[in-house]
Scaffold this active site. Structure first.
Site, mmCIF file in Angstrom:
data_model
loop_
_atom_site.group_PDB
_atom_site.id
_atom_site.type_symbol
_atom_site.label_atom_id
_atom_site.label_comp_id
_atom_site.label_asym_id
_atom_site.label_seq_id
_atom_site.Cartn_x
_atom_site.Cartn_y
_atom_site.Cartn_z
ATOM 1 N N GLN A 82 38.203 -88.469 67.354
ATOM 2 C CA GLN A 82 39.259 -87.962 68.223
ATOM 3 C C GLN A 82 40.494 -88.853 68.204
ATOM 4 O O GLN A 82 41.522 -88.471 68.755
ATOM 5 C CB GLN A 82 38.738 -87.827 69.672
ATOM 6 C CG GLN A 82 37.585 -86.857 69.843
ATOM 7 C CD GLN A 82 37.985 -85.397 69.647
ATOM 8 O OE1 GLN A 82 39.143 -85.029 69.735
ATOM 9 N NE2 GLN A 82 36.993 -84.560 69.356
ATOM 10 N N LYS B 286 39.377 -82.294 61.760
ATOM 11 C CA LYS B 286 40.072 -82.512 63.027
ATOM 12 C C LYS B 286 41.457 -83.108 62.811
ATOM 13 O O LYS B 286 42.192 -83.342 63.759
ATOM 14 C CB LYS B 286 39.255 -83.442 63.934
ATOM 15 C CG LYS B 286 38.021 -82.780 64.556
ATOM 16 C CD LYS B 286 37.275 -83.756 65.449
ATOM 17 C CE LYS B 286 36.233 -83.119 66.328
ATOM 18 N NZ LYS B 286 35.096 -82.533 65.635
ATOM 19 N N ASP C 149 33.166 -94.337 66.569
ATOM 20 C CA ASP C 149 33.347 -92.908 66.337
ATOM 21 C C ASP C 149 34.820 -92.614 66.631
ATOM 22 O O ASP C 149 35.228 -92.518 67.792
ATOM 23 C CB ASP C 149 32.424 -92.110 67.257
ATOM 24 C CG ASP C 149 32.708 -90.612 67.196
ATOM 25 O OD1 ASP C 149 33.622 -90.211 66.457
ATOM 26 O OD2 ASP C 149 32.017 -89.857 67.901
ATOM 27 N N HIS D 172 29.495 -88.565 71.877
ATOM 28 C CA HIS D 172 29.151 -87.247 71.343
ATOM 29 C C HIS D 172 27.699 -87.335 70.841
ATOM 30 O O HIS D 172 27.245 -88.403 70.434
ATOM 31 C CB HIS D 172 30.109 -86.970 70.175
ATOM 32 C CG HIS D 172 30.026 -85.611 69.572
ATOM 33 N ND1 HIS D 172 29.020 -85.232 68.716
ATOM 34 C CD2 HIS D 172 30.851 -84.543 69.685
ATOM 35 C CE1 HIS D 172 29.235 -83.980 68.326
ATOM 36 N NE2 HIS D 172 30.337 -83.538 68.902
ATOM 37 N N CYS E 75 28.901 -81.078 73.218
ATOM 38 C CA CYS E 75 27.985 -81.976 72.515
ATOM 39 C C CYS E 75 27.987 -83.365 73.148
ATOM 40 O O CYS E 75 27.984 -84.381 72.444
ATOM 41 C CB CYS E 75 28.319 -82.070 71.025
ATOM 42 S SG CYS E 75 28.160 -80.502 70.185
#
Lengths: 155, 419
Positions: free
Chosen positions: B211, B234, B208, B132, B376
């Protein structure tokens, strides 16, 4: 689907499927890129402005949705062969139809030409976009890029 | 309800879950709202809203400042949330949890603080092509300043990370920053193996996990990570709060990021002494109610069980891959790994010759919410050769009815543009 048909008029789909003035122009044509950072659409506009101040040729490259591509296609047909002043009048007329004024486009100069009586022809088909605020940026991408291209070509 | 046939776990009752999310009961133009954009931001259950509301109505004050009882309750609520988050990801200590504005700020924190202290001209930082922008731009900004090299790990044709030359890429690298799950392809990366490879090469790792943390069990120690980041919004929590976890010895050695109140031990006219972690990295009034909301979101997810959440999403993803392909046909491309177990519930869709913006517009007519665009992740999109996809992303409250509605709406989009 009535809301959709109001947005996606037949002429819009036609210009999307068969875009006018698609391609590139060789130097010394002015080449200007425009981006819609929200959706990733990219547009490249090539213009030739001759010594009489006439926008003698225009080509459009890049990718985008049906609204941005048809808007660019119709725009190219509307301004080709017009003087820079006439083209700017059409740009002002289109932006007024989109209910966007100078400040929102980062172009205070167009404020004065916000409500002109300009015959927009086929471009009137894009009027339905105003009801879908998110898509206004799609419709105006090519116009903002053209404004920038004219500024660069006449600088 | 047709969706209940998908429920593999007896404890995973989607109809009951949906009742906890007031926003999902709304009707849009006579149609049931089909929310398939949790990859961008999830919805939140009543318990999260109530927890924040309760704080504001009973126990709100600034934290780590007042000595009165209300302030003490606010401080305790804020620190309880930190402990819950720590436990949720298997962090050895709650002090290793730094609350930030979002995951983006968490990565910027590491880039500015750890990066400035440890990276020099001639060094290398390794990223993957699937990142991202939040895990690209902070490193590019720093590279422009310091002059280190950025190297990229590629992906294969199925959208899996291509680790065949990882050792070469990691050779001499100081940092390996990578996603645990692609927000475009849904691809899961083998975080444990990647961390081990980085460690062998002497590189620090930043994951990261935006998700992955909301969708599957996370154990930072088992992963072998040095830093991980994720965002609250999220994972059923509010927006305005993100999390950085880092190994204590790394955080202890790092200089502060933002300066201000709350991050100091002492300030004189001549200078300041920073506080220890986590205070050192939490300058100014933190997102107090947001932390409490995130704590309640963690409670909600724990109640469901992260194994069960993952199981639900794998089976729903499998159903979606099958149903969409069968219903819409050849004109539909679904990016990412073909094997449901190798991916998360993120489906990037392309309908031949219909732009993602146009698809999303037609889908909205059917009250189906997806995200069009580049998500993104422009370097990845360029690699895939597309400028936009329509992304449907799944979560705990989605069922087979949602997938059926998506499939039906895609058929309508296909027919409307008559391809």
């Amino acid at each position: 689907m009535s809301g959709l048909e109001e947005l996606y008029k037949e002429i819009i789909i036609d210009h999307y499927r068969s875009p006018r003035n698609k391609g590139e122009l060789p130097p010394p044509a002015t080449r200007t890129e425009g981006f819609n950072p929200l959706c990733g659409d990219e547009i490249v506009i090539y213009i030739d402005v001759d010594s009489n101040g006439v926008l003698s040729d225009i080509k459009i490259g890049g990718q985008g949705c049906s609204i941005s591509q048809s808007s660019a296609s119709m725009m190219s047909a509307a301004v080709k062969g017009k003087t820079v002043a006439e083209a700017q009048e059409i740009i002002g007329g289109f932006k007024a139809m989109m209910s966007v004024h100078g400040d929102a486009l980062g172009d205070p100069a167009s404020e004065a030409t916000a409500e002109p009586e300009v015959d927009l022809g086929d471009l009137e088909a894009l009027k339905g976009v105003v009801k879908f605020p998110v898509r206004i940026k799609c419709a105006t991408l090519s116009w903002n890029t053209l404004t920038q291209a004219i500024d660069e070509a006449t600088a | 309800m047709k969706g209940s046939i998908m429920t593999s776990s007896p404890t995973f009752d989607i109809a009951k879950i949906r009742k906890d999310f007031p926003i999902l009961s709304q009707i849009q133009d006579g149609k049931r709202l089909v929310y398939l954009d949790s990859g961008a931001s999830s919805q939140r259950p009543t318990s999260v809203l109530d927890a924040m509301d309760h704080l504001y109505t009973h126990s709100y004050a600034n934290v780590h400042r007042g000595v009165y009882q209300v302030a003490e309750r606010a401080t305790n609520a804020y620190e309880d949330a930190r402990s819950k988050v720590a436990k949720f990801i298997g962090a050895p200590s709650a002090n290793e949890i730094i609350f930030t504005k979002n995951a983006t700020e968490a990565i910027n924190l590491v880039a500015h603080s750890w990066g400035r202290a440890n990276l020099q001209s001639g060094d290398a930082v390794v990223l993957t092509i699937m990142e991202h922008h939040a895990n690209i731009v902070p490193w590019q900004m720093l590279a422009a300043e310091i002059g280190f090299e950025i190297r990229w790990v590629a992906i294969d044709e199925d959208g899996m990370l291509d680790t065949s030359n990882l050792d070469v890429l990691l050779d001499g690298a100081k940092m390996f920053a990578f996603t645990a799950m692609s927000n475009v392809l849904g691809t899961l990366t083998d975080t444990k193996a990647l961390c081990a490879a980085a460690q062998k090469a002497g590189a620090v790792t930043l994951i990261d996990a935006c998700q992955s943390v909301p969708h599957m069990p996370t154990d930072v120690v088992d992963m072998g990570a040095d830093f991980i980041v994720f965002s609250g919004h999220k994972m059923l929590g509010p927006s305005g709060i993100g999390v950085l976890w880092g190994r204590a010895e790394l955080l202890d050695a790092m200089p502060p990021f933002l300066g201000g109140g709350g991050m100091i031990l002492n300030v004189t006219k001549d200078g300041f002494t920073p506080d220890g972690v986590p205070g050192k990295f939490e300058a100014g009034t933190p997102p107090i109610a947001e932390a409490v909301g995130l704590g309640a979101a963690v409670d909600y997810l724990n109640e469901l069980g992260m194994e069960a959440v993952r199981e639900h999403e794998v089976s729903l993803t499998a159903y979606a891959l099958r149903t969409l392909t069968e219903t819409v046909g050849e004109t539909l491309t679904i990016y990412g790994p073909s094997e449901p177990a190798a991916r998360g519930g993120v489906l990037s869709l392309e309908l031949a010759d219909v732009h993602a913006h146009d698809i999303s517009q037609v889908l909205d007519e059917h009250a189906v919410c997806v995200r069009p665009g580049h998500h993104c992740a422009k370097p990845l999109m360029r690699h895939l050769g597309v400028n936009a996809t329509a992304r449907a992303s799944l979560y705990i409250y989605n069922d087979t009815d949602d997938i059926d509605a998506l499939a039906e709406a895609l058929v309508q989009a296909r027919d409307f543009f008559s391809i």
